[in-house]
Motif scaffolding. Structure first.
Motif, PDB file in Angstrom:
ATOM      1  N   MET A 119       1.313  -1.279  -0.163  1.00 45.07           N
ATOM      2  CA  MET A 119       0.075   0.159   0.015  1.00 45.07           C
ATOM      3  C   MET A 119       0.740   1.270  -0.206  1.00 45.07           C
ATOM      4  SD  MET A 119      -3.182  -0.960   2.516  1.00 45.07           S
ATOM      5  CE  MET A 119      -2.602  -1.548   3.638  1.00 45.07           C
ATOM      6  N   ASP A 120       1.982   0.853   0.651  1.00 47.76           N
ATOM      7  CA  ASP A 120       2.902   2.312   0.586  1.00 47.76           C
ATOM      8  C   ASP A 120       3.423   2.777  -0.204  1.00 47.76           C
ATOM      9  OD1 ASP A 120       4.570   4.213   2.747  1.00 47.76           O
ATOM     10  OD2 ASP A 120       5.840   3.335   1.957  1.00 47.76           O
ATOM     11  N   GLU A 121       3.646   1.702  -0.905  1.00 51.43           N
ATOM     12  CA  GLU A 121       4.569   1.413  -2.512  1.00 51.43           C
ATOM     13  C   GLU A 121       3.147   2.444  -4.024  1.00 51.43           C
ATOM     14  OE1 GLU A 121       5.865  -2.047  -3.485  1.00 51.43           O
ATOM     15  OE2 GLU A 121       7.075  -1.343  -1.826  1.00 51.43           O
ATOM     16  N   ARG A 122       1.717   2.333  -3.508  1.00 52.42           N
ATOM     17  CA  ARG A 122       0.743   2.271  -4.656  1.00 52.42           C
ATOM     18  C   ARG A 122      -0.144   3.925  -4.079  1.00 52.42           C
ATOM     19  NH1 ARG A 122      -1.699  -3.130  -6.859  1.00 52.42           N
ATOM     20  NH2 ARG A 122      -3.490  -1.187  -7.167  1.00 52.42           N
ATOM     21  N   ASP A 123       0.664   4.094  -3.014  1.00 54.99           N
ATOM     22  CA  ASP A 123       0.692   5.577  -2.196  1.00 54.99           C
ATOM     23  C   ASP A 123      -1.248   5.263  -1.856  1.00 54.99           C
ATOM     24  OD1 ASP A 123       2.651   7.322  -2.309  1.00 54.99           O
ATOM     25  OD2 ASP A 123       2.368   7.617  -4.624  1.00 54.99           O
ATOM     26  N   GLU A 124      -1.200   3.620  -1.237  1.00 56.06           N
ATOM     27  CA  GLU A 124      -2.697   3.428  -0.450  1.00 56.06           C
ATOM     28  C   GLU A 124      -2.543   3.887   0.536  1.00 56.06           C
ATOM     29  OE1 GLU A 124      -3.829   0.563  -3.888  1.00 56.06           O
ATOM     30  OE2 GLU A 124      -3.532   0.016  -2.446  1.00 56.06           O
ATOM     31  N   GLU A 125      -3.860   3.887   1.386  1.00 55.53           N
ATOM     32  CA  GLU A 125      -4.450   3.290   3.152  1.00 55.53           C
ATOM     33  C   GLU A 125      -5.466   2.540   3.223  1.00 55.53           C
ATOM     34  OE1 GLU A 125      -4.550   7.197   4.586  1.00 55.53           O
ATOM     35  OE2 GLU A 125      -7.093   7.502   3.207  1.00 55.53           O
ATOM     36  N   PRO A 126      -5.405   1.555   4.432  1.00 47.18           N
ATOM     37  CA  PRO A 126      -6.477   1.136   4.114  1.00 47.18           C
ATOM     38  C   PRO A 126      -7.617   2.227   4.514  1.00 47.18           C
ATOM     39  CG  PRO A 126      -5.230   1.065   6.638  1.00 47.18           C
ATOM     40  CD  PRO A 126      -4.791   1.886   4.631  1.00 47.18           C
ATOM     41  N   VAL A 127      -8.884   1.993   3.775  1.00 51.15           N
ATOM     42  CA  VAL A 127      -9.645   2.557   3.283  1.00 51.15           C
ATOM     43  C   VAL A 127     -10.666   2.019   4.510  1.00 51.15           C
ATOM     44  CG1 VAL A 127     -12.209   3.851   2.513  1.00 51.15           C
ATOM     45  CG2 VAL A 127      -9.578   4.118   1.554  1.00 51.15           C
ATOM     46  N   VAL A 128     -11.531   0.260   4.528  1.00 46.44           N
ATOM     47  CA  VAL A 128     -12.382  -0.544   4.517  1.00 46.44           C
ATOM     48  C   VAL A 128     -11.057  -1.700   5.780  1.00 46.44           C
ATOM     49  CG1 VAL A 128     -13.831  -1.977   4.661  1.00 46.44           C
ATOM     50  CG2 VAL A 128     -14.023   0.412   3.845  1.00 46.44           C
ATOM     51  N   ILE A 129     -11.152  -2.169   6.726  1.00 55.23           N
ATOM     52  CA  ILE A 129     -10.586  -2.961   7.438  1.00 55.23           C
ATOM     53  C   ILE A 129     -12.190  -3.880   7.541  1.00 55.23           C
ATOM     54  CG2 ILE A 129      -9.959  -4.026   9.106  1.00 55.23           C
ATOM     55  CD1 ILE A 129      -8.187  -1.971   9.562  1.00 55.23           C
ATOM     56  N   ASN A 135     -10.268  -2.877  20.830  1.00 50.17           N
ATOM     57  CA  ASN A 135      -8.991  -3.364  21.385  1.00 50.17           C
ATOM     58  C   ASN A 135      -8.269  -2.648  20.296  1.00 50.17           C
ATOM     59  OD1 ASN A 135     -10.012  -2.847  23.967  1.00 50.17           O
ATOM     60  ND2 ASN A 135      -9.855  -4.172  24.494  1.00 50.17           N
ATOM     61  N   LEU A 136      -8.373  -3.854  18.805  1.00 49.24           N
ATOM     62  CA  LEU A 136      -7.180  -4.213  17.670  1.00 49.24           C
ATOM     63  C   LEU A 136      -7.305  -3.029  16.948  1.00 49.24           C
ATOM     64  CD1 LEU A 136      -8.030  -8.120  17.352  1.00 49.24           C
ATOM     65  CD2 LEU A 136      -6.008  -7.338  18.061  1.00 49.24           C
ATOM     66  N   ALA A 137      -9.132  -2.181  17.079  1.00 42.26           N
ATOM     67  CA  ALA A 137      -8.433  -1.295  15.871  1.00 42.26           C
ATOM     68  C   ALA A 137      -8.093  -0.212  16.069  1.00 42.26           C
ATOM     69  CB  ALA A 137     -10.361  -0.405  16.332  1.00 42.26           C
ATOM     70  N   GLN A 138      -6.669  -0.218  15.687  1.00 40.30           N
ATOM     71  CA  GLN A 138      -5.828   1.188  15.744  1.00 40.30           C
ATOM     72  C   GLN A 138      -5.162   1.735  14.441  1.00 40.30           C
ATOM     73  OE1 GLN A 138      -3.968   1.029  18.411  1.00 40.30           O
ATOM     74  NE2 GLN A 138      -4.903   0.086  18.382  1.00 40.30           N
ATOM     75  N   GLU A 139      -6.274   2.467  13.437  1.00 40.18           N
ATOM     76  CA  GLU A 139      -6.183   3.106  11.917  1.00 40.18           C
ATOM     77  C   GLU A 139      -7.496   3.712  12.348  1.00 40.18           C
ATOM     78  OE1 GLU A 139      -4.727   3.071   9.500  1.00 40.18           O
ATOM     79  OE2 GLU A 139      -3.484   1.086  10.254  1.00 40.18           O
ATOM     80  N   PRO A 140      -7.589   4.804  12.792  1.00 41.70           N
ATOM     81  CA  PRO A 140      -8.641   5.717  13.557  1.00 41.70           C
ATOM     82  C   PRO A 140      -9.197   6.235  11.621  1.00 41.70           C
ATOM     83  CG  PRO A 140      -6.668   7.013  13.333  1.00 41.70           C
ATOM     84  CD  PRO A 140      -6.573   5.443  13.338  1.00 41.70           C
ATOM     85  N   GLY A 141      -8.570   6.235  10.506  1.00 44.94           N
ATOM     86  CA  GLY A 141      -9.396   6.822   9.743  1.00 44.94           C
ATOM     87  C   GLY A 141     -10.122   5.817   8.508  1.00 44.94           C
ATOM     88  N   ALA A 142      -9.980   4.588   8.984  1.00 42.28           N
ATOM     89  CA  ALA A 142     -10.864   3.346   8.577  1.00 42.28           C
ATOM     90  C   ALA A 142     -12.077   3.407   8.785  1.00 42.28           C
ATOM     91  CB  ALA A 142      -9.760   2.144   9.416  1.00 42.28           C
ATOM     92  N   HIS A 143     -12.843   2.874   7.855  1.00 39.53           N
ATOM     93  CA  HIS A 143     -14.143   1.959   8.146  1.00 39.53           C
ATOM     94  C   HIS A 143     -13.984   0.692   8.910  1.00 39.53           C
ATOM     95  CE1 HIS A 143     -15.919   5.703   6.150  1.00 39.53           C
ATOM     96  NE2 HIS A 143     -15.090   5.792   5.043  1.00 39.53           N
ATOM     97  N   TYR A 144     -14.368   0.346  10.016  1.00 36.54           N
ATOM     98  CA  TYR A 144     -14.700  -1.097  10.160  1.00 36.54           C
ATOM     99  C   TYR A 144     -15.655  -1.570  10.077  1.00 36.54           C
ATOM    100  CZ  TYR A 144     -10.238  -0.286  12.816  1.00 36.54           C
ATOM    101  OH  TYR A 144      -8.681   0.327  12.499  1.00 36.54           O
ATOM    102  N   VAL A 145     -16.067  -2.184   9.146  1.00 36.09           N
ATOM    103  CA  VAL A 145     -17.126  -2.709   8.429  1.00 36.09           C
ATOM    104  C   VAL A 145     -17.180  -4.670   9.014  1.00 36.09           C
ATOM    105  CG1 VAL A 145     -18.392  -4.225   6.446  1.00 36.09           C
ATOM    106  CG2 VAL A 145     -17.006  -2.047   5.947  1.00 36.09           C
TER     107      VAL A 145
END
Length: 150
Positions: A67-77, A94-104
């Protein structure tokens, strides 16, 4: 609000049904800052459990590097619950560590019988920031428009 295209929505649901009775898990990556889920990445539940999911640490490391190489980030986990509603458990929170992500969360408790795999499922999305869970609306679109559907 999570805006997601129909194809990606269907891929997440199909993965959850396919892995039932174990929990399924994965990521949908998107361009950094876009909040647009674009690249569906099903992952292996290393725990192989009907009550818990765990990303394989090596797979997760490779995914974040890619994702770093492709200029991406996790949008949905995403992950599935096989016997309970689509609401984050204490462990999920407790496992949610990506504040910008949508947790589906997808619940297959009523929609993944072995004969058909076409029953109803719950598909819900949350923001999880510092242990606080906020449910958000899910808007499924046929395709993304250039004006931005997010």
């Amino acid at each position: 609000m999570l805006t997601i295209d129909q194809v990606t929505y269907d891929e997440i649901v199909a993965h959850a049904r396919r892995d039932h009775p174990d929990e399924a898990c994965g990521v949908v990556a998107g361009p950094i800052g876009s909040d647009r889920p674009a690249r569906f990445i099903p992952m292996l539940n290393a725990a192989m459990s009907p009550t818990f999911y765990e990303f394989d640490s090596g797979d997760l490391f490779r995914l974040y590097k890619e994702m770093d190489e492709r200029d991406e980030e996790p949008v949905v986990i995403y992950h599935s619950h096989t016997a309970t509603e689509a609401y984050p458990s204490r462990t999920d929170i407790n496992l949610a560590q990506e504040p910008g992500a949508h947790y589906v969360l997808v619940s297959t408790r009523d929609g993944a019988d072995e004969a058909s795999y076409d029953g109803p499922v719950e598909f819900r999305s949350y923001r999880i920031i510092d242990g606080v869970v906020t449910e958000e609306e899910v808007k499924v679109v046929a395709a993304y428009s250039n004006q931005g559907d997010n």
